[in-house]
Design a protein around this motif. Structure first.
Motif, PDB file in Angstrom:
ATOM      1  N   ILE A 183     -24.327 -78.072 -27.784  1.00 53.94           N
ATOM      2  CA  ILE A 183     -25.083 -78.258 -28.829  1.00 53.94           C
ATOM      3  C   ILE A 183     -26.253 -75.941 -28.597  1.00 53.94           C
ATOM      4  N   GLU A 184     -26.120 -76.070 -27.544  1.00 52.98           N
ATOM      5  CA  GLU A 184     -27.239 -75.508 -27.030  1.00 52.98           C
ATOM      6  C   GLU A 184     -26.926 -73.735 -26.568  1.00 52.98           C
ATOM      7  N   LEU A 185     -25.456 -73.977 -26.294  1.00 54.66           N
ATOM      8  CA  LEU A 185     -24.691 -72.570 -26.085  1.00 54.66           C
ATOM      9  C   LEU A 185     -24.121 -72.182 -28.031  1.00 54.66           C
ATOM     10  N   TRP A 186     -23.906 -73.208 -28.626  1.00 58.04           N
ATOM     11  CA  TRP A 186     -23.528 -72.540 -29.831  1.00 58.04           C
ATOM     12  C   TRP A 186     -24.928 -72.155 -30.931  1.00 58.04           C
ATOM     13  N   LEU A 187     -26.163 -73.682 -30.647  1.00 63.03           N
ATOM     14  CA  LEU A 187     -27.285 -72.357 -31.134  1.00 63.03           C
ATOM     15  C   LEU A 187     -27.999 -70.489 -31.189  1.00 63.03           C
ATOM     16  N   ALA A 188     -27.136 -71.276 -29.244  1.00 65.21           N
ATOM     17  CA  ALA A 188     -27.560 -69.573 -28.768  1.00 65.21           C
ATOM     18  C   ALA A 188     -26.501 -68.748 -29.124  1.00 65.21           C
ATOM     19  N   ARG A 189     -25.154 -69.101 -30.101  1.00 62.96           N
ATOM     20  CA  ARG A 189     -24.858 -67.463 -30.070  1.00 62.96           C
ATOM     21  C   ARG A 189     -25.041 -67.437 -31.619  1.00 62.96           C
ATOM     22  N   SER A 190     -25.426 -68.169 -32.407  1.00 64.39           N
ATOM     23  CA  SER A 190     -26.122 -68.340 -33.683  1.00 64.39           C
ATOM     24  C   SER A 190     -26.554 -67.299 -34.430  1.00 64.39           C
ATOM     25  N   GLY A 191     -27.644 -66.886 -33.238  1.00 60.28           N
ATOM     26  CA  GLY A 191     -28.403 -65.239 -33.118  1.00 60.28           C
ATOM     27  C   GLY A 191     -27.224 -63.937 -32.924  1.00 60.28           C
ATOM     28  N   MET A 192     -26.062 -64.237 -33.095  1.00 55.80           N
ATOM     29  CA  MET A 192     -25.310 -63.610 -32.893  1.00 55.80           C
ATOM     30  C   MET A 192     -24.682 -63.199 -34.474  1.00 55.80           C
ATOM     31  N   PHE A 193     -23.713 -64.549 -35.147  1.00 56.39           N
ATOM     32  CA  PHE A 193     -23.862 -64.537 -36.770  1.00 56.39           C
ATOM     33  C   PHE A 193     -24.783 -64.560 -37.562  1.00 56.39           C
ATOM     34  N   CYS A 194     -26.516 -64.971 -37.269  1.00 55.86           N
ATOM     35  CA  CYS A 194     -27.003 -64.407 -38.126  1.00 55.86           C
ATOM     36  C   CYS A 194     -27.234 -62.639 -38.506  1.00 55.86           C
ATOM     37  N   ILE A 195     -27.358 -61.895 -37.063  1.00 52.92           N
ATOM     38  CA  ILE A 195     -27.586 -60.742 -37.407  1.00 52.92           C
ATOM     39  C   ILE A 195     -26.527 -60.087 -38.139  1.00 52.92           C
ATOM     40  N   ILE A 196     -24.743 -60.531 -37.909  1.00 49.06           N
ATOM     41  CA  ILE A 196     -24.084 -59.753 -37.763  1.00 49.06           C
ATOM     42  C   ILE A 196     -23.160 -59.933 -40.092  1.00 49.06           C
ATOM     43  N   GLY A 197     -24.125 -61.257 -39.854  1.00 51.06           N
ATOM     44  CA  GLY A 197     -23.829 -62.047 -41.225  1.00 51.06           C
ATOM     45  C   GLY A 197     -24.988 -61.214 -42.886  1.00 51.06           C
ATOM     46  N   TYR A 198     -26.118 -61.073 -41.689  1.00 43.74           N
ATOM     47  CA  TYR A 198     -27.272 -60.146 -42.415  1.00 43.74           C
ATOM     48  C   TYR A 198     -26.429 -58.732 -43.042  1.00 43.74           C
ATOM     49  N   VAL A 199     -26.587 -58.477 -41.941  1.00 48.04           N
ATOM     50  CA  VAL A 199     -26.181 -56.852 -42.455  1.00 48.04           C
ATOM     51  C   VAL A 199     -25.461 -57.074 -43.390  1.00 48.04           C
ATOM     52  N   ILE A 200     -23.797 -57.962 -43.110  1.00 48.33           N
ATOM     53  CA  ILE A 200     -22.424 -57.998 -44.101  1.00 48.33           C
ATOM     54  C   ILE A 200     -23.446 -57.896 -45.307  1.00 48.33           C
ATOM     55  N   GLY A 201     -23.959 -59.176 -45.610  1.00 54.63           N
ATOM     56  CA  GLY A 201     -24.508 -59.791 -46.846  1.00 54.63           C
ATOM     57  C   GLY A 201     -25.528 -58.980 -48.060  1.00 54.63           C
TER      58      GLY A 201
ATOM     59  N   ALA B  95     -26.728 -63.657 -47.148  1.00 51.35           N
ATOM     60  CA  ALA B  95     -27.815 -63.303 -46.242  1.00 51.35           C
ATOM     61  C   ALA B  95     -29.230 -64.177 -46.419  1.00 51.35           C
ATOM     62  N   ALA B  96     -29.244 -64.839 -47.472  1.00 54.10           N
ATOM     63  CA  ALA B  96     -30.283 -65.685 -47.343  1.00 54.10           C
ATOM     64  C   ALA B  96     -30.043 -67.020 -46.674  1.00 54.10           C
ATOM     65  N   PHE B  97     -28.271 -67.112 -46.315  1.00 56.94           N
ATOM     66  CA  PHE B  97     -27.458 -68.500 -45.770  1.00 56.94           C
ATOM     67  C   PHE B  97     -28.314 -67.947 -44.411  1.00 56.94           C
ATOM     68  N   ASP B  98     -28.433 -67.193 -43.849  1.00 54.48           N
ATOM     69  CA  ASP B  98     -27.441 -65.944 -42.706  1.00 54.48           C
ATOM     70  C   ASP B  98     -29.654 -66.115 -41.906  1.00 54.48           C
ATOM     71  N   ALA B  99     -30.773 -65.813 -42.965  1.00 58.95           N
ATOM     72  CA  ALA B  99     -31.914 -66.460 -42.653  1.00 58.95           C
ATOM     73  C   ALA B  99     -32.187 -67.681 -42.460  1.00 58.95           C
ATOM     74  N   GLY B 100     -31.451 -68.662 -42.843  1.00 59.56           N
ATOM     75  CA  GLY B 100     -31.623 -69.894 -42.860  1.00 59.56           C
ATOM     76  C   GLY B 100     -31.606 -70.440 -40.951  1.00 59.56           C
ATOM     77  N   VAL B 101     -30.004 -69.341 -40.446  1.00 57.57           N
ATOM     78  CA  VAL B 101     -29.429 -69.672 -39.265  1.00 57.57           C
ATOM     79  C   VAL B 101     -30.260 -68.965 -38.131  1.00 57.57           C
ATOM     80  N   LEU B 102     -30.720 -68.217 -38.538  1.00 60.73           N
ATOM     81  CA  LEU B 102     -31.836 -67.226 -37.570  1.00 60.73           C
ATOM     82  C   LEU B 102     -33.075 -68.441 -37.614  1.00 60.73           C
ATOM     83  N   MET B 103     -33.071 -69.090 -38.076  1.00 57.17           N
ATOM     84  CA  MET B 103     -34.267 -70.357 -37.998  1.00 57.17           C
ATOM     85  C   MET B 103     -33.206 -71.006 -36.819  1.00 57.17           C
TER      86      MET B 103
END
Length: 124
Positions: free
Chosen positions: A10-28, A68-76
């Motif tokens: 779980i902690e590994l996936w939470l750490a990876r979520s930062g990368m997904f957030c940045i990529i998704g936010y830039v795309i969105g 972008a709104a979804f990915d900002a939530g992933v940033l949390m």
């Protein structure tokens, strides 16, 4: 009780979520939401040209801002993981830095969500 290996996953996936957030936010926000060059309207356009541009691309902007709104939530999630790691490394009873990290990160994510939601509402 959650096993240690499940907690580590779980902690590994939470750490990876930062990368997904940045990529998704830039795309969105940037590409689909048309907020970065070369997708933006030109500043030299007239008011009517700006209106026509945003009217013609309103669906694309709404889809991008929803992403972008979804990915900002992933940033949390990512911010919570960082604060958790910081709290583990601080001395017992001295959790000021991890608390500041958590609060400031959550507020940053909230601002990113609200900005994208406002753009989405204005694109209607």
């Amino acid at each position: 009780m959650v096993s240690e290996s499940a907690t580590n996953k779980i902690e590994l996936w939470l750490a990876r979520s930062g990368m997904f957030c940045i990529i998704g936010y830039v795309i969105g926000w940037g590409i689909l939401g048309m907020c970065i060059q070369p997708f933006m309207a030109s500043p030299a356009w007239t008011a009517q040209a700006h209106f026509d541009f945003y009217r013609d691309h309103s669906t694309r902007i709404m889809i991008g801002m929803t992403i972008a709104a979804f990915d900002a939530g992933v940033l949390m999630l990512f911010v919570s993981q960082i604060a958790n790691q910081m709290r583990r490394r601080e001395r017992p009873g001295h959790h000021a830095l991890s608390t500041v990290q958590l609060v400031s990160g959550l507020l940053t994510a909230w601002v990113g969500m609200m900005a994208a939601m406002m753009w989405c509402a204005l694109a209607q």
